[in-house]
Design an enzyme around this catalytic site. Sequence first.
Site, PDB file in Angstrom:
ATOM      1  CB  CYS A   9      -2.976   4.887   2.855  1.00  0.00           C
ATOM      2  SG  CYS A   9      -4.203   5.345   4.076  1.00  0.00           S
ATOM      3  CG  ASN A  45      -1.769   1.234   1.315  1.00  0.00           C
ATOM      4  OD1 ASN A  45      -1.749   2.073   0.401  1.00  0.00           O
ATOM      5  ND2 ASN A  45      -2.507   1.377   2.399  1.00  0.00           N
ATOM      6  CB  THR A  57      -9.711   6.028  -0.749  1.00  0.00           C
ATOM      7  OG1 THR A  57      -8.525   6.296  -0.001  1.00  0.00           O
ATOM      8  CG2 THR A  57     -10.396   4.800  -0.189  1.00  0.00           C
TER       9      THR A  57
HETATM   10  C1  LIG Z   1     -12.640   1.625   5.788  1.00  0.00           C
HETATM   11  C2  LIG Z   1     -11.597   1.439   4.726  1.00  0.00           C
HETATM   12  C3  LIG Z   1     -10.314   1.006   5.083  1.00  0.00           C
HETATM   13  C4  LIG Z   1      -9.335   0.817   4.113  1.00  0.00           C
HETATM   14  N1  LIG Z   1      -8.090   0.367   4.489  1.00  0.00           N
HETATM   15  C5  LIG Z   1      -7.159   0.113   3.533  1.00  0.00           C
HETATM   16  C6  LIG Z   1      -5.874  -0.449   3.880  1.00  0.00           C
HETATM   17  O1  LIG Z   1      -5.604  -0.767   5.045  1.00  0.00           O
HETATM   18  N2  LIG Z   1      -4.957  -0.652   2.886  1.00  0.00           N
HETATM   19  C7  LIG Z   1      -5.253  -0.351   1.577  1.00  0.00           C
HETATM   20  O2  LIG Z   1      -4.395  -0.558   0.701  1.00  0.00           O
HETATM   21  N3  LIG Z   1      -6.470   0.135   1.213  1.00  0.00           N
HETATM   22  C8  LIG Z   1      -7.409   0.385   2.149  1.00  0.00           C
HETATM   23  N4  LIG Z   1      -8.641   0.865   1.780  1.00  0.00           N
HETATM   24  C9  LIG Z   1      -8.954   1.094   0.343  1.00  0.00           C
HETATM   25  C10 LIG Z   1      -9.732  -0.084  -0.258  1.00  0.00           C
HETATM   26  O3  LIG Z   1      -8.970  -1.276  -0.186  1.00  0.00           O
HETATM   27  C11 LIG Z   1     -10.122   0.190  -1.741  1.00  0.00           C
HETATM   28  O4  LIG Z   1      -8.957   0.441  -2.489  1.00  0.00           O
HETATM   29  C12 LIG Z   1     -11.069   1.372  -1.905  1.00  0.00           C
HETATM   30  O5  LIG Z   1     -11.964   1.473  -0.819  1.00  0.00           O
HETATM   31  C13 LIG Z   1     -11.869   1.321  -3.213  1.00  0.00           C
HETATM   32  O6  LIG Z   1     -12.717   0.193  -3.281  1.00  0.00           O
HETATM   33  P1  LIG Z   1     -14.294   0.242  -2.848  1.00  0.00           P
HETATM   34  O7  LIG Z   1     -14.897   1.453  -3.527  1.00  0.00           O
HETATM   35  O8  LIG Z   1     -14.868  -1.057  -3.324  1.00  0.00           O
HETATM   36  O9  LIG Z   1     -14.320   0.368  -1.356  1.00  0.00           O
HETATM   37  C14 LIG Z   1      -9.641   1.069   2.739  1.00  0.00           C
HETATM   38  C15 LIG Z   1     -10.933   1.494   2.381  1.00  0.00           C
HETATM   39  C16 LIG Z   1     -11.920   1.668   3.352  1.00  0.00           C
HETATM   40  C17 LIG Z   1     -13.297   2.107   2.927  1.00  0.00           C
END
Ligand SMILES: Cc1cc2nc3c(=O)[nH]c(=O)nc-3n(C[C@H](O)[C@H](O)[C@H](O)COP(=O)(O)O)c2cc1C
Length: 323
Positions: free
Chosen positions: A149, A146, A212
């Site tokens: 973030c 990652n 995100t």
């Molecule tokens: C609550 C939350 C926690 C997340 N924690 C991580 C993380 O620890 N490491 C990471 O690479 N991405 C993290 N993400 C990003 C997600 O893995 C993903 O890339 C992003 O939410 C887009 O996908 P989605 O629209 O289906 O949620 C997190 C997203 C959310 C919503």
Amino acid sequence: MTVDLSVQLGDWSWRNPFTVASGTFAAGRPYADLWSQTATTGSADSLALSQAAPLSCLGALTTKGVSRQPWLGNTGLRMTETASGMLNSIGLQNPGVEAFCRDDLPWLARQQVPVIVNVSGHSEADYVAVIERLEQEPAVSAYELNISCPNVDCGGMSFGVDPVAAGRITALSRAATDRPLIVKLTPNVTDITVIARAVEAAGADALSLINTVAGLAIDRRRRQLVFERGVAGLSGPAIKPIALYAVARCHQAVNLPLIGMGGISQVEDVVDFILAGATAVAVGTATFTDPLTVPRLIRDLGQWCQDQGVTSLSELVGVAQLP
Ligand SMILES: Cc1cc2nc3c(=O)[nH]c(=O)nc-3n(C[C@H](O)[C@H](O)[C@H](O)COP(=O)(O)O)c2cc1C
């Protein structure tokens, strides 16, 4: 007609294209319990869930970010809903790699599913240290770095917005493992293909697209920002077009398998990502709305392929090209 949902990420075969998005599934335990109960009650027979090993329906399981030392995460409010999505400011909270190896890995090893550990850190040395520790653990199949973030001060996205830093951290991680190395990129850059090419040259085996999108929320009553750190990460259906664009551009730019994510909740979303160039997909925010989203999508993708006369998903990857 027999539909083959298996996919190939380089030398690595998955039984179907589905994983879960890091940070939205913990290490899987709460969902394993719920999916197992669903299998027991028979309330969702057509979901073909195994009672004993319910997570084995996944192509792979991706864990929450794991760091060298425990991280407390951010203080204050950590999540809020938006139109068609949510903002989070969790801040990569996790108990650290030793606790992960002690508390989660022995259980994960029994789930009959390949485990991708999402790795986070404040420094290059942190990332390498986590990988070196996990190299001793046979239950780990692959790593997802990652470097994307948006809601931590130091580390995280700062590596993913600079091609030199992204390449360096990928090369150092590559030197630490022969296991598949996935690098997760941020859309919060001017040109994602520059970063994609840098990590490909440094030895990445696959890309995860996207983390995100940086965003803000305002607390009007207090006339201040909702999140203490200000910036938070936007996810859910609102970001799907941004994610599709990243996938289509990287599909043109690099020769790596792509794991697409961002707002997937229906089978049509999965198909869109594959047509844009993804070999596999991850589901995140949608699981918060319906914890059975992924098993439903596995079923629905099989049905969609039947209806469309698609015998192998590889026929579809990248068919919808950018001009
Ligand atoms: C609550 C939350 C926690 C997340 N924690 C991580 C993380 O620890 N490491 C990471 O690479 N991405 C993290 N993400 C990003 C997600 O893995 C993903 O890339 C992003 O939410 C887009 O996908 P989605 O629209 O289906 O949620 C997190 C997203 C959310 C919503």
